[in-house]
Design a protein around this motif. Structure first.
Motif, PDB file in Angstrom:
ATOM      1  N   ILE A   1       0.865  -1.182   0.000  1.00  0.00           N
ATOM      2  CA  ILE A   1       0.000   0.000   0.000  1.00  0.00           C
ATOM      3  C   ILE A   1       0.898   1.227   0.000  1.00  0.00           C
ATOM      4  CG2 ILE A   1      -1.748   1.312   1.270  1.00  0.00           C
ATOM      5  CD1 ILE A   1      -2.679  -1.369   2.493  1.00  0.00           C
TER       6      ILE A   1
ATOM      7  N   ASP B   1      -2.279   4.749  -3.605  1.00  0.00           N
ATOM      8  CA  ASP B   1      -3.405   3.834  -3.364  1.00  0.00           C
ATOM      9  C   ASP B   1      -4.418   4.455  -2.406  1.00  0.00           C
ATOM     10  OD1 ASP B   1      -2.085   1.869  -4.915  1.00  0.00           O
ATOM     11  OD2 ASP B   1      -1.077   1.066  -3.132  1.00  0.00           O
TER      12      ASP B   1
ATOM     13  N   GLU C   1      -6.182   7.383  -4.130  1.00  0.00           N
ATOM     14  CA  GLU C   1      -7.183   6.880  -5.074  1.00  0.00           C
ATOM     15  C   GLU C   1      -8.428   6.379  -4.346  1.00  0.00           C
ATOM     16  OE1 GLU C   1      -5.070   4.010  -7.437  1.00  0.00           O
ATOM     17  OE2 GLU C   1      -4.068   5.564  -8.614  1.00  0.00           O
TER      18      GLU C   1
END
Length: 105
Positions: free
Chosen positions: A64, A68, A71
């Protein structure tokens, strides 16, 4: 209705709905700390970002990354898409995520 009454009604209606529009806009401008905090609390589970210890583990292993989390915040409607193009914002989220992992060690 006369013109004055109609104008006053329009002003009242516009004023009554203004806070709703402002509230919707403020949800699009989170700080990097707020984005990280929401991720930590599991607010982005539906977008595939786990919370709490699982988030920390994902950050530590590199599964991660800041992009990420950003988003996921965008997908949840809490952040505008422009945040992903803002390198300073991405870097700040990355630093916040690193702080989560460092704090746990």
């Amino acid at each position: 209705m006369n013109v004055a009454t109609t104008a006053l009604s329009l002003v009242i209606a516009t004023t009554a709905f203004a806070p709703v529009a402002e509230a919707a806009e403020t949800t699009k401008t989170l700080t990097p700390f707020q984005v990280t905090s929401l991720a930590y609390r599991g607010s982005f589970n539906e977008a595939g970002i786990p919370g709490y210890g699982s988030l920390e583990s994902g950050i530590a292993t590199g599964d991660i990354v800041a992009e990420d989390v950003i988003e996921a915040a965008i997908a949840s409607g809490r952040l505008s898409a422009e945040a992903l193009d803002n390198s300073a914002f991405v870097s700040s989220v990355d630093n916040q995520l690193d702080n989560l992992v460092d704090r746990g060690n």
